[in-house]
Design an enzyme around this catalytic site. Structure first.
Site, mmCIF file in Angstrom:
data_model
loop_
_atom_site.group_PDB
_atom_site.id
_atom_site.type_symbol
_atom_site.label_atom_id
_atom_site.label_comp_id
_atom_site.label_asym_id
_atom_site.label_seq_id
_atom_site.Cartn_x
_atom_site.Cartn_y
_atom_site.Cartn_z
ATOM 1 C CE1 TYR A 45 78.494 80.593 17.210
ATOM 2 C CE2 TYR A 45 80.057 81.578 18.745
ATOM 3 C CZ TYR A 45 79.582 81.403 17.458
ATOM 4 O OH TYR A 45 80.210 82.026 16.399
ATOM 5 C CE1 TYR A 79 79.076 78.992 12.958
ATOM 6 C CE2 TYR A 79 78.124 81.189 12.930
ATOM 7 C CZ TYR A 79 79.065 80.293 13.404
ATOM 8 O OH TYR A 79 79.998 80.705 14.315
#
Length: 383
Positions: A338, A288
């Protein structure tokens, strides 16, 4: 023998919409398109779906998705909290439901209009929950501000520099430059561009921050037995974990004895405990990357290097294709899109199918992580 989720289920379908700064469709429509694409990829009819999992920050609920795609009776549904920390947990919840007979076909999804929609922290009516009273009046208004504080502490303690953060940004951008679906596909990054870009929250510059994206993704989970008869090569859910450390304070972790030992450390202990392999056996990782420092913290938390060595680990092209741990091979949140980390799940599946645009030869194991700095989750996938 204790019950286990190890390889009991598999991801058999993935789908996504295009990614852009602005898409005309609503979040609901984007969600349904991604879900239908994932089901088509798996060769499973929408009427067979009986389980859903999404995030609490998702604007579209399972009732609307189920009606719109034509699902049948639904026997399991869940929502996972904490923004990007919930990505891998959606798959984990469905894996548990399918493995225990609560459902047969599960769909996890994430749909966002973060590019053209509002930022969560701009809602002043909810700016001061109890933890926020200790940070926001003093200027930590955005996630970038909060992570910048942790990054500065890390640099102070371990001698990390902006060059190490650049190594992360560059690895993600290089992979995006190979991925036609990535927002940054045709936009190479150089060290000069990075070093001279504007600061967002020191020491984090423009390229240390994730993109703002509209788009949606989804995946389909079934039992390992059923997976053998599906259209695509199964990618098995080998181990799943969530992590909420003691005395956690979201994003800044200030109540912990050590703010740099975040939720990744808690999730990792559980993740590896239930796995047949360890960090040294991971062929490719999807970590991440809402902000570049999270990669350094995660490398340490998930056991790829010792405490304080995350920065030096990035040196010598270690995170690039051909390096010792290729990461975020679709471009990640920094350079592909994103969407709260869900693209990392789908990219992990592509790697183990052998269909990634930056394919790691012979990849058989993949770590996928959710947001570090918040209550988090992680997956170990295997071919």
């Amino acid at each position: 023998m204790a019950a286990t989720l190890k390889d009991a289920t598999a991801i058999v379908g993935i789908g996504q919409t295009p990614f852009a700064r602005h898409l005309p469709e609503s979040e609901k429509e984007l969600a349904c398109r991604a879900v239908l694409a994932a089901l088509a990829d798996a060769g499973i009819a929408p009427a067979e779906v009986d389980a859903f999992a999404s995030y609490t920050m998702e604007e579209t609920d399972e009732v609307e998705v189920a009606k719109s795609i034509g699902a049948g009776d639904v026997t399991f549904f869940s929502k996972v909290g904490y923004g990007g920390g919930g990505s891998c947990a959606t798959v984990g919840h469905l894996a548990a439901a399918v493995a225990t007979g609560q459902a047969t076909v599960g769909v996890a999804w994430r749909s966002r209009k973060r590019g053209s929609g509002p930022r969560p922290w701009t809602n002043t009516a909810v700016q001061l929950p109890t933890p926020g009273q200790w940070t926001r009046p003093f200027g930590l208004l955005r996630p970038a501000d909060e992570i910048a504080m942790l990054a500065r502490r890390y640099m102070h303690e371990y001698g990390a520099t902006r060059d190490h953060l650049f190594n992360v940004a560059m690895a993600c951008r290089n992979r995006a430059n190979e991925n036609p679906a990535a927002i940054m596909y045709d936009r190479p990054l150089t060290r000069e561009m990075y070093m001279t870009s504007r600061m967002i929250s020191e020491p984090l510059c423009l390229f240390d921050n994730c993109l703002e994206t509209d788009g949606a993704l989804a995946c389909v989970i079934v039992s390992a037995e059923r997976a053998r008869d599906c259209r695509q090569r199964p990618v098995y859910v080998h181990s799943v974990a969530q992590g909420l450390p003691a005395q956690h304070h979201g994003m800044v972790n200030y109540w912990n004895d050590d703010p740099l030992t975040g939720p990744a450390w808690t999730a990792a202990r559980h993740l590896w405990k239930h796995a047949d392999f360890g960090p040294q056996d991971i062929d490719v990782a999807q970590i991440y990357d809402a902000f570049t420092p999270l990669i350094l913290l995660s490398l340490e938390g998930y056991g790829f290097c010792a405490r304080g060595e995350g920065a030096s680990y990035t040196e010598g092209g270690a995170l690039e294709s051909g390096g010792r741990l290729p990461i975020n091979t679709g471009g990640g949140g920094l350079s592909e899109a994103y969407v709260h980390g869900f693209n990392l799940i789908n990219e992990g599946v592509k790697q183990l199918r052998g269909t990634s645009t930056a394919q790691v030869p012979g990849a058989a194991t993949c770590l996928v992580t959710a947001g570090e700095g918040v209550p988090t989750s992680a997956l170990l996938l295997r071919a």
